[in-house]
Design an enzyme around this catalytic site. Structure first.
Site, PDB file in Angstrom:
ATOM      1  N   LYS A  58       3.704  13.753 -12.671  1.00  0.00           N
ATOM      2  CA  LYS A  58       3.411  14.283 -11.331  1.00  0.00           C
ATOM      3  C   LYS A  58       4.348  15.416 -10.947  1.00  0.00           C
ATOM      4  O   LYS A  58       3.943  16.358 -10.271  1.00  0.00           O
ATOM      5  CB  LYS A  58       3.498  13.164 -10.285  1.00  0.00           C
ATOM      6  CG  LYS A  58       2.302  12.248 -10.313  1.00  0.00           C
ATOM      7  CD  LYS A  58       2.149  11.499  -9.002  1.00  0.00           C
ATOM      8  CE  LYS A  58       0.895  10.663  -8.992  1.00  0.00           C
ATOM      9  NZ  LYS A  58       0.769   9.820  -7.804  1.00  0.00           N
ATOM     10  N   LYS A  67      -7.694  11.084  -9.235  1.00  0.00           N
ATOM     11  CA  LYS A  67      -8.017  11.719  -7.948  1.00  0.00           C
ATOM     12  C   LYS A  67      -7.578  13.177  -7.945  1.00  0.00           C
ATOM     13  O   LYS A  67      -8.097  13.987  -7.191  1.00  0.00           O
ATOM     14  CB  LYS A  67      -7.235  11.028  -6.814  1.00  0.00           C
ATOM     15  CG  LYS A  67      -7.651   9.600  -6.524  1.00  0.00           C
ATOM     16  CD  LYS A  67      -6.666   8.966  -5.529  1.00  0.00           C
ATOM     17  CE  LYS A  67      -6.793   7.467  -5.455  1.00  0.00           C
ATOM     18  NZ  LYS A  67      -5.611   6.780  -4.966  1.00  0.00           N
ATOM     19  N   LYS A  81      -6.891  10.377 -18.233  1.00  0.00           N
ATOM     20  CA  LYS A  81      -7.283   9.361 -17.247  1.00  0.00           C
ATOM     21  C   LYS A  81      -8.186   9.969 -16.167  1.00  0.00           C
ATOM     22  O   LYS A  81      -7.934  11.094 -15.728  1.00  0.00           O
ATOM     23  CB  LYS A  81      -5.984   8.844 -16.620  1.00  0.00           C
ATOM     24  CG  LYS A  81      -6.107   7.621 -15.769  1.00  0.00           C
ATOM     25  CD  LYS A  81      -4.744   7.239 -15.195  1.00  0.00           C
ATOM     26  CE  LYS A  81      -4.282   8.216 -14.110  1.00  0.00           C
ATOM     27  NZ  LYS A  81      -3.131   7.738 -13.329  1.00  0.00           N
TER      28      LYS A  81
HETATM   29  P1  TYM Z   1      -3.497   4.530  -7.155  1.00  0.00           P
HETATM   30  O1  TYM Z   1      -3.801   4.808  -5.739  1.00  0.00           O
HETATM   31  O2  TYM Z   1      -3.211   5.710  -8.059  1.00  0.00           O
HETATM   32  O3  TYM Z   1      -4.675   3.727  -7.835  1.00  0.00           O
HETATM   33  C1  TYM Z   1      -5.173   2.541  -7.247  1.00  0.00           C
HETATM   34  C2  TYM Z   1      -5.552   1.540  -8.314  1.00  0.00           C
HETATM   35  O4  TYM Z   1      -6.534   2.113  -9.195  1.00  0.00           O
HETATM   36  C3  TYM Z   1      -6.086   2.008 -10.546  1.00  0.00           C
HETATM   37  N1  TYM Z   1      -6.566   3.182 -11.288  1.00  0.00           N
HETATM   38  C4  TYM Z   1      -7.277   3.131 -12.412  1.00  0.00           C
HETATM   39  N2  TYM Z   1      -7.722   2.084 -13.122  1.00  0.00           N
HETATM   40  C5  TYM Z   1      -8.449   2.372 -14.231  1.00  0.00           C
HETATM   41  N3  TYM Z   1      -8.732   3.632 -14.647  1.00  0.00           N
HETATM   42  C6  TYM Z   1      -8.303   4.704 -13.953  1.00  0.00           C
HETATM   43  N4  TYM Z   1      -8.597   5.937 -14.352  1.00  0.00           N
HETATM   44  C7  TYM Z   1      -7.531   4.477 -12.774  1.00  0.00           C
HETATM   45  N5  TYM Z   1      -6.953   5.295 -11.861  1.00  0.00           N
HETATM   46  C8  TYM Z   1      -6.357   4.481 -10.958  1.00  0.00           C
HETATM   47  C9  TYM Z   1      -4.567   1.981 -10.459  1.00  0.00           C
HETATM   48  O5  TYM Z   1      -3.995   1.396 -11.607  1.00  0.00           O
HETATM   49  C10 TYM Z   1      -4.360   1.139  -9.206  1.00  0.00           C
HETATM   50  O6  TYM Z   1      -4.431  -0.232  -9.520  1.00  0.00           O
HETATM   51  N6  TYM Z   1       1.252   3.051  -7.065  1.00  0.00           N
HETATM   52  C11 TYM Z   1      -0.112   2.603  -6.916  1.00  0.00           C
HETATM   53  C12 TYM Z   1      -0.391   1.943  -5.577  1.00  0.00           C
HETATM   54  C13 TYM Z   1       0.577   0.879  -5.184  1.00  0.00           C
HETATM   55  C14 TYM Z   1       0.556  -0.467  -5.617  1.00  0.00           C
HETATM   56  C15 TYM Z   1       1.657  -1.087  -4.948  1.00  0.00           C
HETATM   57  C16 TYM Z   1      -0.260  -1.187  -6.481  1.00  0.00           C
HETATM   58  C17 TYM Z   1       1.613   1.035  -4.324  1.00  0.00           C
HETATM   59  N7  TYM Z   1       2.271  -0.159  -4.167  1.00  0.00           N
HETATM   60  C18 TYM Z   1       1.952  -2.433  -5.164  1.00  0.00           C
HETATM   61  C19 TYM Z   1       0.043  -2.558  -6.674  1.00  0.00           C
HETATM   62  C20 TYM Z   1       1.149  -3.144  -6.019  1.00  0.00           C
HETATM   63  C21 TYM Z   1      -1.029   3.797  -7.054  1.00  0.00           C
HETATM   64  O7  TYM Z   1      -0.628   4.904  -6.865  1.00  0.00           O
HETATM   65  O8  TYM Z   1      -2.318   3.472  -7.291  1.00  0.00           O
END
Ligand code: TYM
Length: 339
Positions: free
Chosen positions: A118, A205, A202
């Site tokens: 990032k 977003k 991957k």
């Molecule tokens: P974020 O917002 O990037 O993504 C949310 C969830 O979607 C999953 N994900 C994917 N799974 C499969 N294939 C993909 N291409 C893909 N892109 C995203 C992510 O693994 C996630 O589960 N840091 C985290 C959010 C967070 C969090 C937490 C999660 C903050 N605190 C505590 C669990 C526990 C994040 O940025 O997810």
């Protein structure tokens, strides 16, 4: 009673309110949350504090926060049984993050691959928040002493860090079992959904190409066009799962088909053995529309009543605060802050 005796099974997970929610977020995370509501208490957070680690327009952040809450509900999360809330409305997240910043080591954070991706080349100019982001994530989980964390595969390294931080806190303060070791739950046939334009990247977003992802807000026609244009290779579909090994785009589309249909990769490969992509893609598009279409329509309906969504989020925050109150009181005592 010992601290361990107080451990209760509890699910915590979250999504950042940035960009568009896509099929990867759904298949890698939210879809897997739904059945957990029947098994244990669940908290599903909209992590708005994580979102501001990079610049985000404040009005857009507010809208996206509601949008994620609406998506959770539209995907089948029940706001009565599970707790849906915005991270920033529960101050324990920020308070515990600071304490855990003093437990985590710089060397540990330096190993985080997502920060490197990032921050890119301009590392010196990344926010301190982006660097410390995994510590805030550990705080999210540990403020509830959550035991189960369902996420996509890209969050695995952050979860391992949360486990290390929990362990070090317990050791440093001599409170052997205070924090449980949160268990990552990386579930389903597609823990990593890949870009429709590049099977080695991957689905994300932040990908500038709209054709790389299927958004939960896409129209049926958008979905059809994106799947039609999805990158493939010139060979027909293979007749064994091994035949997918050096074919990342084919493997990704088969994985998406398997996840959406609730069937195994093997059975999808068996059904389309030797077929051309065009027929397969048209059935994949139908399947995607049948899943995403109703979610999108429910989301749109929910977003019409912002006051109702705000009320759900506020009530969720109240319930979340109740859970963190005794945990934070004990943490302050352990650390030596005056009560
Ligand atoms: P974020 O917002 O990037 O993504 C949310 C969830 O979607 C999953 N994900 C994917 N799974 C499969 N294939 C993909 N291409 C893909 N892109 C995203 C992510 O693994 C996630 O589960 N840091 C985290 C959010 C967070 C969090 C937490 C999660 C903050 N605190 C505590 C669990 C526990 C994040 O940025 O997810």
């Amino acid at each position: 009673m010992t601290d361990k005796a107080l451990h209760k099974p509890l699910v915590f997970s979250g999504v950042q309110p940035t960009g568009n929610l896509h099929l990867g977020n759904y298949l890698g995370a939210i879809k897997n949350w739904v059945p957990m509501q029947d098994e244990m208490p669940c908290l599903f957070c909209v992590v708005d504090m994580h979102a501001i680690t990079v610049w985000v327009d404040p009005a857009e952040l507010r809208e996206k926060t509601r949008e994620i809450a609406a998506a959770y509900i539209a995907c089948g999360i029940d706001a009565e049984r599970a707790i849906i809330f915005p991270q920033s409305r529960v101050s324990a997240h920020a308070e515990l993050a600071w304490i855990l910043n003093c437990v985590a080591r710089v060397g540990w954070l330096n190993r985080m691959t997502q920060f490197k991706e990032k921050a890119g080349k301009n590392r010196e100019n990344a926010s301190v928040g982006l660097y410390a982001y995994p510590v805030l994530m550990a705080a999210d989980i540990l403020a509830y002493r959550a035991t189960h964390v369902p996420v996509g595969e890209d969050q695995k390294q952050h979860l391992e860090l949360a486990r290390d931080i929990a362990q070090k806190f317990n050791n440093d303060y001599g409170v052997e079992d205070f924090f449980p070791q949160p268990e990552p739950l990386i579930l389903g046939p597609t823990p990593r959904v890949m870009s429709l334009r590049d099977g080695t990247a991957k689905m994300s977003k932040s990908d500038p190409s709209e054709f790389s992802r299927i958004n939960l807000s896409d129209s049926n026609d958008d979905i059809l066009q994106k799947i039609r244009k999805a990158k493939t290779d010139p060979e027909p579909l293979p007749d064994t799962p091994e035949g997918l090994e050096a074919r990342p785009e084919a493997a990704n589309l088969i994985g998406i088909f398997a996840a959406l249909s609730g069937r195994s990769r093997e059975s999808i490969v068996g059904q389309y053995a030797g077929a051309q992509f065009s027929g397969f893609k048209s059935e994949l598009a139908d399947l995607t529309i049948a899943t995403i279409g109703p979610i999108r329509d429910r989301m749109q309906r929910l977003l019409k009543d912002k006051a109702a969504l705000d009320q759900i989020l506020e009530r969720g925050a109240d319930r979340a605060r109740e859970i963190t109150r005794p945990v934070m009181a004990r943490i302050r005592e352990i650390v030596g802050f005056l009560g």
